[in-house]
Write an enzyme that holds these catalytic residues in place. Structure first.
Site, PDB file in Angstrom:
ATOM      1  N   CYS A 288      29.159  38.146  -0.731  1.00 22.98           N
ATOM      2  CA  CYS A 288      30.267  39.050  -0.907  1.00 22.98           C
ATOM      3  C   CYS A 288      30.461  38.979   0.727  1.00 22.98           C
ATOM      4  O   CYS A 288      31.457  40.081   1.079  1.00 22.98           O
ATOM      5  CB  CYS A 288      29.465  40.373  -0.960  1.00 22.98           C
ATOM      6  SG  CYS A 288      27.785  40.883   0.135  1.00 22.98           S
TER       7      CYS A 288
ATOM      8  N   GLU B  87      27.857  49.337  -2.102  1.00 20.35           N
ATOM      9  CA  GLU B  87      28.304  48.168  -1.818  1.00 20.35           C
ATOM     10  C   GLU B  87      28.674  46.555  -2.013  1.00 20.35           C
ATOM     11  O   GLU B  87      28.382  46.498  -3.482  1.00 20.35           O
ATOM     12  CB  GLU B  87      26.553  47.428  -1.236  1.00 20.35           C
ATOM     13  CG  GLU B  87      25.850  47.856   0.026  1.00 20.35           C
ATOM     14  CD  GLU B  87      26.039  48.621   0.972  1.00 20.35           C
ATOM     15  OE1 GLU B  87      26.939  47.971   1.499  1.00 20.35           O
ATOM     16  OE2 GLU B  87      25.891  49.687   1.654  1.00 20.35           O
TER      17      GLU B  87
ATOM     18  N   GLY C 244      27.523  45.181  -5.923  1.00 15.89           N
ATOM     19  CA  GLY C 244      28.335  44.892  -7.096  1.00 15.89           C
ATOM     20  C   GLY C 244      29.685  44.883  -6.387  1.00 15.89           C
ATOM     21  O   GLY C 244      30.230  44.509  -5.496  1.00 15.89           O
TER      22      GLY C 244
ATOM     23  N   GLY D 188      31.432  49.150  -9.600  1.00 14.75           N
ATOM     24  CA  GLY D 188      31.443  49.933  -8.756  1.00 14.75           C
ATOM     25  C   GLY D 188      32.497  51.573  -9.141  1.00 14.75           C
ATOM     26  O   GLY D 188      32.317  52.395  -9.498  1.00 14.75           O
TER      27      GLY D 188
END
Length: 494
Positions: free
Chosen positions: A261, A226, A204, A209
């Site tokens: 992403c 990630e 995310g 994070g």
């Protein structure tokens, strides 16, 4: 689909801290019983995921269409097919991955043998995102199962149709004593994060994070993060411009309309080459999505009104709104934003300092293409970096000078489909990696094991200590056979 989701919502168990604690306790007891350590259990669960995806492919595509208006081709190719490949690779290679690795020993431990034994970490939590809600939920789960762990999957509530479908399918296909899905939003995620896990995998944004990492730190739990970042695409002159342009479009707008992403977040090219690149982008975009892309069925919608508002804010900033050179059309009622290109937006604008995660693509111009490296390195390290060039020296310099999670020369995003390459970020774009064998490793502990017999025991390591013993121990630790011989005979090498 909507009626099924409503029914699932009504029947869903609310997961608070107490429920989460019982859940983890039960999974830990089941893990300790040892069932997950066998090859038979692991491969059976991997085959169950594969069968689940094959049996329910159409339902999965329908859920992805409901959540994101994702075209079926993108769902099948970028989610289902890649997941199937991850499963088949793990099934094919699992025995080899599980086999202890024999390693050499040193003179210090002679006679001995040694090996590295991969063992499961225990009970792991996978928190997945909404943009690829099937693939980015299940590919880490594949790695966790292959490594022999018990797993809790927390899908994103922002993709409710896929989340509900995963909960239903896991209940039907998987071993629910060791593999579970927990649905919900912030409250449920917070309750899960309060528990002690053996590893947490989160995909995310960096803001969440940090929350995940702070929660994990309380229990000294390792994390696989990630995240994202501003992934650049540098375009040199003297290339096949049509192919380069098509590949940029494929990795940007044809991958969930920029909600990816590793999509190119901005392009860097020279002032001289920018007009040619811009013309090519406009031409190819019209061929792909027509003169009115808001009506194209091949373009995903923005996931929800919050993200639509966020992207609108980036476009409407005073210093940015006048920089739109293509696109910019929006349909708020259908959450659609057309592919939009901006030229020479100010470096201090929001769009150049936040991850865009949408169909907006700024083009930054430089005097010479080599200047792009300084621009990239002036920001945080990206999850991906792309370079289009035929210049060998530029390729070598770019690979050496730019730090990124991954890199592709003369294409975009396809490195994710190469399971022999690790996928992961660096610094603010993430930590740890997975894909293929790297997924197995990400959820395993590499246990060092040394084997010795009772023969060959020498008094040199035991008290009382003497100068002769000191010389011999120094020689053994340094691996010097000659030094050991000299020490045994009491000779000096000087």
């Amino acid at each position: 689909m909507e009626s099924e989701m409503a029914a699932a919502e009504e029947s869903r168990v609310v997961v608070d801290s107490e429920v989460a604690a019982r859940l983890v306790k039960g999974l830990r007891e089941a893990f300790i019983a040892g069932k997950t350590r066998s090859y038979k259990w692991r491969v059976s669960q991997l085959k169950s995921i594969l069968k689940m995806v094959e049996d329910r492919e159409q339902g999965i595509a329908d859920a992805l269409r409901s959540d994101l208006a994702k075209p079926e081709l993108e769902s099948v190719v970028y989610e289902v097919a890649i997941l199937k490949n991850a499963c088949t690779t793990a099934i094919k290679k699992l025995k080899h991955w599980m086999t202890p690795e024999k390693v050499k020993t040193s003179m210090t431990s002679f006679p001995s043998s040694a090996e590295i034994v991969p063992e499961p970490l225990g009970v792991v939590l996978v928190i997945s995102p909404w943009n690829y809600p099937l693939l980015l939920s299940l590919e880490p789960v594949v790695g966790a199962i292959a490594a022999g762990n018990a797993v809790v999957l927390k899908p994103s509530e922002i993709a409710p149709a896929t989340s509900s479908l995963l909960a239903k399918l896991f209940a039907e296909y998987m071993d629910n004593s060791l593999i579970k899905v927990v649905e919900g939003a912030v409250a449920e995620t917070s309750a899960l994060l309060e528990q002690k896990w053996d590893k947490i995998c989160y995909t995310g944004n960096g803001r969440v994070g940090r929350i995940v990492m702070a929660a994990a730190a309380k229990h000294l739990t390792p994390v696989l993060l990630e995240l994202g970042g501003k992934s650049p695409a540098v375009v040199d002159s003297g290339i096949n411009l049509q192919v380069a342009t098509r590949r940029i479009i494929a990795g940007k707008w044809a991958c969930n309309n920029g909600q990816t992403c590793v999509a190119a977040d901005y392009v860097i090219t020279t002032k001289d080459y920018a007009p040619k690149l811009l013309d090519s982008l406009k031409h190819e975009l019209e061929k792909f999505y027509g003169k009115n892309p808001l009506e194209s069925k091949d373009l995903s919608r923005i996931v929800n009104s919050n993200h639509f508002a966020r992207l609108t804010k980036l476009l409407d900033e005073d210093k940015v709104s006048g920089k739109i050179v293509h696109g910019g059309e929006r349909d708020k009622s259908n959450l659609k934003i057309a592919p939009t290109i901006l030229l020479d937006v100010p470096r201090d604008s929001m769009i150049m300092n936040e991850e865009i995660f949408g169909p907006l693509l700024p083009i930054v111009t430089v005097e010479k293409v080599e200047d792009s490296v300084d621009i990239i390195n002036s920001g945080t390290k990206p999850l991906a970096a792309y370079l289009f060039t035929n210049n060998k020296k530029l390729k070598e310099h770019f690979v050496m000078a730019v730090s990124a999670g991954g890199m592709v020369v003369n294409d975009t995003v396809i490195h994710l489909a190469v399971d022999t390459l690790p996928f992961g970020g660096v610094q603010e774009s993430g930590m740890g990696s997975y894909h293929g064998k790297f997924s197995f490793d990400a959820f395993s502990h590499k246990k060092a094991v040394l084997y010795r017999g009772f023969a060959g025991d020498v008094p040199v390591r035991y008290p009382p200590y003497t100068k002769g013993k000191l010389r011999l121990m120094k020689a053994l630790i340094s691996g010097s056979i000659l030094g050991a011989i000299f020490a045994l005979f009491g000779w000096s090498k000087d």
